[in-house]
Design an enzyme around this catalytic site. Sequence first.
Site, mmCIF file in Angstrom:
data_model
loop_
_atom_site.group_PDB
_atom_site.id
_atom_site.type_symbol
_atom_site.label_atom_id
_atom_site.label_comp_id
_atom_site.label_asym_id
_atom_site.label_seq_id
_atom_site.Cartn_x
_atom_site.Cartn_y
_atom_site.Cartn_z
ATOM 1 N N SER A 1 41.128 40.429 11.165
ATOM 2 C CA SER A 1 41.722 41.711 10.821
ATOM 3 C C SER A 1 40.646 42.789 10.665
ATOM 4 C CB SER A 1 42.582 41.558 9.557
ATOM 5 O OG SER A 1 43.467 42.644 9.409
ATOM 6 N N ASP B 1 51.520 38.328 15.424
ATOM 7 C CA ASP B 1 50.404 38.998 14.749
ATOM 8 C C ASP B 1 50.710 40.478 14.549
ATOM 9 O OD1 ASP B 1 47.973 39.583 13.643
ATOM 10 O OD2 ASP B 1 46.803 39.297 15.474
ATOM 11 N N HIS C 1 49.482 36.684 11.524
ATOM 12 C CA HIS C 1 48.217 37.384 11.316
ATOM 13 C C HIS C 1 47.219 36.447 10.646
ATOM 14 C CE1 HIS C 1 45.668 40.838 11.119
ATOM 15 N NE2 HIS C 1 45.627 40.861 9.797
#
Length: 608
Positions: free
Chosen positions: A152, A302, A331
């Site tokens: 991320s 995601d 995610h």
Amino acid sequence: MADNDMRGDAWLVPPSRYIRSRPATHKVTLPKSIYLTMKDDCRLAIDLYLPDGAEKGGPWPTILIQTPYYRRFAVDQPVENVEPSPNIAKYRDTFVSRGYALVVVDIRGTGASFGTRDIFRSPRERDDAYEVAQWIVEQSWANGAIGATGISYLGAASDFLASTSHPAVKAIAPLFSVWDTYLDNYYPGGIFLTNLADVYDRLMAGLDQDKRDLLKEFVYYSNPAFRGPHPVDDDPDGSDCRAAINEHCGNFRMPELMRAMEYRSEPLSQFAGHSSDSISPANYCEGVRGDVAVYSVSGWMDGAGYANGAISRFLTLPNENKYLLLGPWDHGARINCSRWRADELPEFDIFAEVLRFFDEHLAGRNTGLRSEKPVHYFSVHDEKWRGADTWPPFDASKTLFLALDGKLADAAGNPAADPHEIDFNVGTGRLTRYERIAAIDSRQYYTDWDGRDRSMLNYTGSKLPHNAEMSGHCMVNLWISAPTPDFAIHAYLSEILPDGESLYVTEGCLRALHRAESPAPRNYQTPGIFHACTRDQARDMVPGQPHLFRFSLLPVAWTFLAGSRIRLSLAGADADHFQRIPATGSLRIEVLRGGGNASHINLPLRLA
């Protein structure tokens, strides 16, 4: 079934077999922690992990991780079985034990670092990344080769590092991270994701200002033993750390920023003229040297478009050594999202594959990675891994037209229109792709989807005579008229099983204001339809006049089984996640079909 890499024959050497050939050979010890002073005198807190904890070893290739989520927590003493580095432990245990130095940085304005955050993914963090890289190569334990990775925000930070063109950077592996912050994250289809900014703001306020009452709502940070960011070694009483936390009170607020970012690429006067471009890795991609190896990783669930980001990074960068991995994950691959999973936890070891990548392109080992296909993806419902030379993996396609009586047909048919009264209360629930990116502890994905399309406008195809694999971006082409200059259209693709149960496959959306199409820019190559979402390309609808909406659904690899049917569902709202457009009032639209306004979908479909 499981997502382990032995399902299918996608790899010559599966990652699970590779990591067995690379057992841990070094002891992982507590890090050395220091403040590193940037050229503007801002001090950043850094943890340094060396194999066996001794600076006399090596020199080692180094992996750099930059995080806003604490490099390490202070914990109550004595506390057993408490991991003080929940966001870093996997990197530490995978890489340091196999001969890599690991440098972990609290980015400015976070953790124990001083300074303030002027904006999300600030360009100042790129400058800091270059300075940290320069410090690394000057250390006796470093061999001059630097890689970067992370999930991320941390993945985008690795993009930022590579874009500085620092000569020591040899390889990056951005995991589950955006390429364009506007399109891939907060404004899919130009429509604002309302809850995400608010939830993320509470999380960052809790972390940046050490407000533990706020952190209690986030399972990843709710351990009662956590006591804020860990001070560096030369700050035994934590006074510097407390002073740094006090500076964080000047950090930007996410809801204010994201609500101001209605138009992509537009400078924001209240944020020093920064724009969505300023905070997007794609904006700086020309700084990534061609000899840097890049591994992009994402999952079908995601977030709002992180898979688009991974694909675009792969297609955009001209680098010789680049790879793409797309799995059945949410995610960060915390959960295997397939309805047919053996267990909620993934069996696929992403870090085994990332280790092989760094071994090949950072440590100079001959791992055989260059002989593998550059693209690997998991086909859901067939539950198998496949390899490909590029993305999309094949050229086959199928066109289905919206037809009479809510059908999807092979031919366009006669001209007609289907009226639809928008239900602004319709939503996709709380078991969706959107919760996890807000740090919500999601474990089920669309298991409550069946029946949610009842208040939508539905078009369903005939029974499929054979299994069919759909891999890529579905393209929606809709002719719509409405009595308003602006509204939103949400499209969902489902598989209808022989017993009538509806399974969510993918979705996409588009704001009418942003329906103008543009050639994909050089820094955001995509096989999908590109919408710039800029103010100069914004176009009001002419009330009552048909307008064409062409947009891509989120990418997926899904195998439809023989006897099932494909359904396209249309809605004008997702009340659980997206901004309502228009903000008030009722709305009745007409979807045109047949004749010269033949609404249809193009599916990347081939016989399995």
